[in-house]
Write an enzyme that holds these catalytic residues in place. Sequence first.
Site, PDB file in Angstrom:
ATOM      1  CG  PHE A   1      -1.641   1.070   1.285  1.00 42.35           C
ATOM      2  CD1 PHE A   1      -3.032   1.225   0.432  1.00 42.35           C
ATOM      3  CD2 PHE A   1      -1.652   2.224   1.705  1.00 42.35           C
ATOM      4  CE1 PHE A   1      -3.759   2.191   0.219  1.00 42.35           C
ATOM      5  CE2 PHE A   1      -2.277   3.569   1.807  1.00 42.35           C
ATOM      6  CZ  PHE A   1      -3.632   3.666   1.161  1.00 42.35           C
TER       7      PHE A   1
ATOM      8  CG  ASP B   1       5.397   3.544   1.869  1.00 45.83           C
ATOM      9  OD1 ASP B   1       5.394   4.102   2.975  1.00 45.83           O
ATOM     10  OD2 ASP B   1       4.434   3.383   1.392  1.00 45.83           O
TER      11      ASP B   1
ATOM     12  CE  LYS C   1      -0.704   5.686   7.874  1.00 44.75           C
ATOM     13  NZ  LYS C   1      -0.509   5.110   6.442  1.00 44.75           N
TER      14      LYS C   1
HETATM   15  C1  LIG Z   1      -0.823   5.295   5.305  1.00 47.08           C
HETATM   16  C2  LIG Z   1       0.179   4.918   4.101  1.00 47.08           C
HETATM   17  C3  LIG Z   1       0.516   5.680   2.952  1.00 47.08           C
HETATM   18  C4  LIG Z   1      -0.465   6.896   2.444  1.00 47.08           C
HETATM   19  O1  LIG Z   1      -0.302   7.747   3.370  1.00 47.08           O
HETATM   20  P1  LIG Z   1      -1.445   8.991   3.179  1.00 47.08           P
HETATM   21  O2  LIG Z   1      -1.162  10.105   4.216  1.00 47.08           O
HETATM   22  O3  LIG Z   1      -2.665   8.501   3.459  1.00 47.08           O
HETATM   23  O4  LIG Z   1      -1.228   9.560   1.867  1.00 47.08           O
HETATM   24  C5  LIG Z   1       1.464   5.072   1.994  1.00 47.08           C
HETATM   25  N1  LIG Z   1       2.398   3.932   2.314  1.00 47.08           N
HETATM   26  C6  LIG Z   1       2.060   3.459   3.512  1.00 47.08           C
HETATM   27  C7  LIG Z   1       3.031   2.342   3.904  1.00 47.08           C
HETATM   28  C8  LIG Z   1       1.000   3.817   4.494  1.00 47.08           C
HETATM   29  O5  LIG Z   1       0.908   3.169   5.520  1.00 47.08           O
END
Ligand SMILES: *Cc1c(COP(=O)(O)O)cnc(C)c1O
Length: 402
Positions: free
Chosen positions: A129, A214, A243
């Site tokens: 994701f 990521d 986050k």
């Molecule tokens: C939450 C998340 C995203 C997306 O972040 P947003 O602030 O919602 O755009 C991307 N990669 C990972 C691994 C995530 O947990």
Amino acid sequence: MNTPLLPIYARADLSFERGEGPWLIGHDGQRYLDFGAGIAVNALGHAHPHLVKALTEQAGKIWHTSNLYRIPEGERLAQRLVDATFADVVFFSNSGAEANEAAIKMARKYHASKGHPERFRIVTFEGAFHGRTLATIAAGGQQKYLEGFGPKVEGFDQVPLGDQKALEAAIGPETAAILIEPIQGEGGIRPVPAQFLRGLRELCGREGLLLIYDEIQTGVGRTGRLFAYEWSSVAPDIMTIAKGIGGGFPMGACLATAEAASGMKVGSHGTTFGGNPLAMAVGNAVLDVVLEPGFLENVERLGLLLKQRLAELQDRHPAVIAEIRGQGLMVGLRTHVPNTELIDAARAEKLILIAAGDNVCRLLPPLVITEAEIGEAVARLDRACAAIEKQLKAVAQKGAAE
Ligand SMILES: *Cc1c(COP(=O)(O)O)cnc(C)c1O
């Protein structure tokens, strides 16, 4: 629920008026133990005094000036991130997806600036994701997020997580980079073995590819290290965070080595809001706490304790809990029953958990959680599991009687 909000979420009929550390106080007057932390966002819990002070002090000075001028708090935060990681430069965004967009653009520009504009493809992994923009849904490759939004953005090739053969087969003369979460979050708390990351690093070296992590969910202390990659000692060329770094204030960042960022020049990229003084003040305040001596060691210790206590719970409720996995305070419970059943049962016990892929319930408490609060959460989870077992038994008995 009839509201004018775009109905893209199956929201629980529950809202919160305020928070205190790991506690959320609902408009219904009830106190909930928050083991979701706004999806790994409220790293320091709710209303942390140091964060409140940083934000309100900054709010009384200046909110926004744009990136046309220097933002000293941002320069300071960037320097601290650089000092604590593999990186040389930082770009601040407002969200995780935007940080990933910056990483994707940076990787493509890197090769273009070296005379290889044909190298624009990025290899990603099944279950990933990376956000909800057009490029990041293509990177994530999940059909349910791509459906109906027109042609998938070109340039992403997906392979099964951990499949070395498929990975090597996916790499060609157009490949620019590999993008991976060191522990898949939304995919269901699926850790990537250090050995696999080492293999990626080698492959990237051999093929001239950039390695992008990521760490939007795993970063900023969540796993008991400042960044999850430290567990493997395999550094990336580019890394995205979001986050936890804002502790609840929207922000993200793309970190990179000078070499990986060498294609990005004045005008290559931009953002109106990214790195604004309010976000930078909070980001610095989060780091003040997370970088305090002993803080990360405590997260690691609490993570081990949590997993131990959950293992006991699994022994008591083998019909409900199938598997426990994760690192630090990023823990997944794979369940035998639908994960939403356990999440609902936990919520009935005033414990907040978060669903993930692979039928997993995520436990992502604030990093400031105490041992006693972990004990309380486990007691609530115990009651939630018992309630599910009771239901399972009742259904079985009814089946036998019929
Ligand atoms: C939450 C998340 C995203 C997306 O972040 P947003 O602030 O919602 O755009 C991307 N990669 C990972 C691994 C995530 O947990």
